[in-house]
Scaffold this motif. Structure first.
Motif, PDB file in Angstrom:
ATOM      1  N   ARG A 108       0.827  -1.165  -0.179  1.00 46.59           N
ATOM      2  CA  ARG A 108      -0.029  -0.076   0.164  1.00 46.59           C
ATOM      3  C   ARG A 108       0.793   1.206   0.090  1.00 46.59           C
ATOM      4  N   TYR A 109       1.877   1.532   1.056  1.00 41.28           N
ATOM      5  CA  TYR A 109       2.540   2.439   0.807  1.00 41.28           C
ATOM      6  C   TYR A 109       3.846   2.714  -0.084  1.00 41.28           C
ATOM      7  N   PHE A 110       4.389   1.416  -0.572  1.00 45.49           N
ATOM      8  CA  PHE A 110       5.445   1.485  -1.586  1.00 45.49           C
ATOM      9  C   PHE A 110       4.712   1.971  -2.879  1.00 45.49           C
ATOM     10  N   LEU A 111       3.512   1.332  -3.324  1.00 50.29           N
ATOM     11  CA  LEU A 111       2.870   1.844  -4.379  1.00 50.29           C
ATOM     12  C   LEU A 111       2.311   3.162  -4.306  1.00 50.29           C
ATOM     13  N   ALA A 112       2.024   3.707  -3.126  1.00 48.68           N
ATOM     14  CA  ALA A 112       1.423   5.238  -3.170  1.00 48.68           C
ATOM     15  C   ALA A 112       2.508   5.968  -3.484  1.00 48.68           C
ATOM     16  N   CYS A 113       3.856   5.580  -3.153  1.00 52.26           N
ATOM     17  CA  CYS A 113       4.974   6.414  -3.590  1.00 52.26           C
ATOM     18  C   CYS A 113       5.053   6.801  -4.867  1.00 52.26           C
ATOM     19  N   VAL A 114       5.120   5.707  -5.858  1.00 51.33           N
ATOM     20  CA  VAL A 114       5.184   5.834  -7.209  1.00 51.33           C
ATOM     21  C   VAL A 114       3.862   6.390  -7.866  1.00 51.33           C
ATOM     22  N   GLU A 115       2.626   5.955  -7.427  1.00 46.04           N
ATOM     23  CA  GLU A 115       1.430   5.900  -8.067  1.00 46.04           C
ATOM     24  C   GLU A 115       0.789   7.382  -7.939  1.00 46.04           C
ATOM     25  N   ARG A 116       0.940   7.811  -6.803  1.00 40.16           N
ATOM     26  CA  ARG A 116       0.239   9.057  -6.537  1.00 40.16           C
ATOM     27  C   ARG A 116       0.951  10.393  -6.892  1.00 40.16           C
ATOM     28  N   PRO A 117       2.082  10.432  -7.095  1.00 38.95           N
ATOM     29  CA  PRO A 117       3.170  10.268  -6.241  1.00 38.95           C
ATOM     30  C   PRO A 117       3.267  10.722  -4.949  1.00 38.95           C
ATOM     31  N   ALA A 118       3.932   9.993  -3.984  1.00 35.31           N
ATOM     32  CA  ALA A 118       4.154  10.602  -2.462  1.00 35.31           C
ATOM     33  C   ALA A 118       5.670  10.323  -1.819  1.00 35.31           C
ATOM     34  N   ILE A 119       5.903  11.008  -1.008  1.00 32.24           N
ATOM     35  CA  ILE A 119       7.131  10.619  -0.280  1.00 32.24           C
ATOM     36  C   ILE A 119       6.469   9.837   0.935  1.00 32.24           C
ATOM     37  N   LEU A 143      10.588   8.675  -8.243  1.00 30.60           N
ATOM     38  CA  LEU A 143      11.330   8.933  -9.181  1.00 30.60           C
ATOM     39  C   LEU A 143      10.485   8.929 -10.566  1.00 30.60           C
ATOM     40  N   LEU A 144      10.427  10.053 -11.206  1.00 26.97           N
ATOM     41  CA  LEU A 144       9.534  10.430 -12.122  1.00 26.97           C
ATOM     42  C   LEU A 144      10.235  10.855 -13.437  1.00 26.97           C
ATOM     43  N   ASP A 145       9.696  10.606 -14.851  1.00 29.71           N
ATOM     44  CA  ASP A 145      10.523  10.804 -15.898  1.00 29.71           C
ATOM     45  C   ASP A 145      10.213  12.194 -16.222  1.00 29.71           C
ATOM     46  N   SER A 146      10.649  12.693 -17.389  1.00 28.62           N
ATOM     47  CA  SER A 146      10.673  14.218 -17.717  1.00 28.62           C
ATOM     48  C   SER A 146       8.910  14.151 -17.857  1.00 28.62           C
ATOM     49  N   HIS A 147       8.214  13.516 -18.062  1.00 30.96           N
ATOM     50  CA  HIS A 147       6.863  13.732 -18.430  1.00 30.96           C
ATOM     51  C   HIS A 147       5.945  13.507 -17.159  1.00 30.96           C
ATOM     52  N   GLY A 148       6.600  13.272 -16.069  1.00 25.99           N
ATOM     53  CA  GLY A 148       5.603  13.118 -14.700  1.00 25.99           C
ATOM     54  C   GLY A 148       5.371  11.515 -14.593  1.00 25.99           C
ATOM     55  N   ASN A 149       5.831  10.767 -15.512  1.00 28.98           N
ATOM     56  CA  ASN A 149       5.506   9.227 -15.355  1.00 28.98           C
ATOM     57  C   ASN A 149       6.410   8.566 -14.479  1.00 28.98           C
ATOM     58  N   ALA A 150       5.656   7.838 -13.513  1.00 32.56           N
ATOM     59  CA  ALA A 150       6.350   6.807 -12.433  1.00 32.56           C
ATOM     60  C   ALA A 150       7.396   6.044 -13.109  1.00 32.56           C
ATOM     61  N   GLU A 151       8.836   6.096 -12.641  1.00 32.80           N
ATOM     62  CA  GLU A 151       9.952   5.209 -13.090  1.00 32.80           C
ATOM     63  C   GLU A 151      10.136   4.211 -11.840  1.00 32.80           C
ATOM     64  N   GLY A 152      10.135   4.522 -10.679  1.00 33.88           N
ATOM     65  CA  GLY A 152      10.290   3.597  -9.675  1.00 33.88           C
ATOM     66  C   GLY A 152      10.584   4.615  -8.320  1.00 33.88           C
ATOM     67  N   LEU A 153      11.271   3.969  -7.468  1.00 35.56           N
ATOM     68  CA  LEU A 153      11.522   4.862  -6.227  1.00 35.56           C
ATOM     69  C   LEU A 153      13.090   4.596  -5.764  1.00 35.56           C
ATOM     70  N   LEU A 154      13.284   5.583  -4.882  1.00 33.84           N
ATOM     71  CA  LEU A 154      14.706   5.316  -4.081  1.00 33.84           C
ATOM     72  C   LEU A 154      14.380   5.308  -2.562  1.00 33.84           C
ATOM     73  N   GLY A 155      14.959   4.442  -2.175  1.00 34.13           N
ATOM     74  CA  GLY A 155      14.763   4.183  -0.513  1.00 34.13           C
ATOM     75  C   GLY A 155      15.806   4.081   0.359  1.00 34.13           C
ATOM     76  N   ILE A 156      15.627   4.320   1.785  1.00 33.17           N
ATOM     77  CA  ILE A 156      16.544   4.014   2.490  1.00 33.17           C
ATOM     78  C   ILE A 156      15.891   3.326   3.768  1.00 33.17           C
ATOM     79  N   THR A 157      16.469   2.415   4.271  1.00 31.19           N
ATOM     80  CA  THR A 157      15.831   1.854   5.843  1.00 31.19           C
ATOM     81  C   THR A 157      17.135   1.911   6.646  1.00 31.19           C
ATOM     82  N   ILE A 158      16.930   2.379   7.787  1.00 34.62           N
ATOM     83  CA  ILE A 158      18.036   2.638   8.747  1.00 34.62           C
ATOM     84  C   ILE A 158      17.245   1.999  10.026  1.00 34.62           C
ATOM     85  N   CYS A 159      17.929   0.663  10.159  1.00 37.02           N
ATOM     86  CA  CYS A 159      17.593   0.045  11.571  1.00 37.02           C
ATOM     87  C   CYS A 159      18.384   0.488  12.702  1.00 37.02           C
TER      88      CYS A 159
END
Length: 192
Positions: A108-119, A143-159
């Protein structure tokens, strides 16, 4: 593929995201991501420069988004991320790496990142379905291309800490997941 509109308030949303983050590393990644962007939208994958993220690489991961199937595939994983799993995540789909108990919540939140898009930010208990959950924060940046299309995401997990058991983690740590839409609409939380 349909283009998304420009996001005039996206930098303001990114600045608000700072107040949710606890780790120095997640804050550094947010700054780097902001520095890659130009114009009215977040950066695209081609703008990423690994040399500027050297101190963070061990905790980073990068995913490609496949809009036809709505799936995310790992493209890169840092050594600290790799150490948490029994094999490399590179080339695997996110939904293949999740336990059934975590699948709906995490997707739910990973897809929201690219599809809404959202942080998207997860704070507190991480890897909660694992035998020994962790504690820290996770930041997902679209990460969005120059037309605003979702390409993917960059993430970091700090435990910062690992718990001895799920029971101990549930007693000692809450989990909050925030979705901050780049269009400036109201943030939301994912139950979990």
């Amino acid at each position: 593929m349909t283009s998304l509109p420009p996001f005039p308030a996206w930098r303001d949303v990114a600045e608000r995201a700072r107040s949710y983050l606890a780790s120095r590393e997640a804050l550094m990644l947010l700054d780097v991501w902001l520095s890659f962007a130009t114009g009215d939208q977040p950066p695209d994958r081609s703008a990423l420069k690994p040399e500027t993220m050297a101190p963070l690489l061990a905790d980073l991961w990068l995913m490609d988004y496949e809009p036809d199937t709505r799936r995310l595939r790992y493209r890169l994983e840092g050594e600290n991320i790799r150490a948490r799993y029994d094999r490399s995540l590179v080339g695997r789909y996110l939904d293949e790496t999740l336990s059934p108990a975590a699948r709906d919540y995490v997707l739910r939140y990973f897809l929201a990142c690219v599809e809404r898009p959202a942080i998207c930010i997860a704070i507190g208990r991480l890897y909660h379905e694992w035998e020994k959950p962790g504690y820290g924060d996770r930041l997902l940046l679209p990460l969005l291309d120059s037309h605003g299309n979702a390409e993917g995401l960059l993430g970091i997990t700090i435990c910062k800490q690992m718990f001895a058991s799920q029971a101990q983690a549930k007693v000692r740590a809450k989990r909050i997941t925030c979705i901050l839409p780049l269009d400036g609409s109201e943030p939301s939380e994912v139950d979990g």
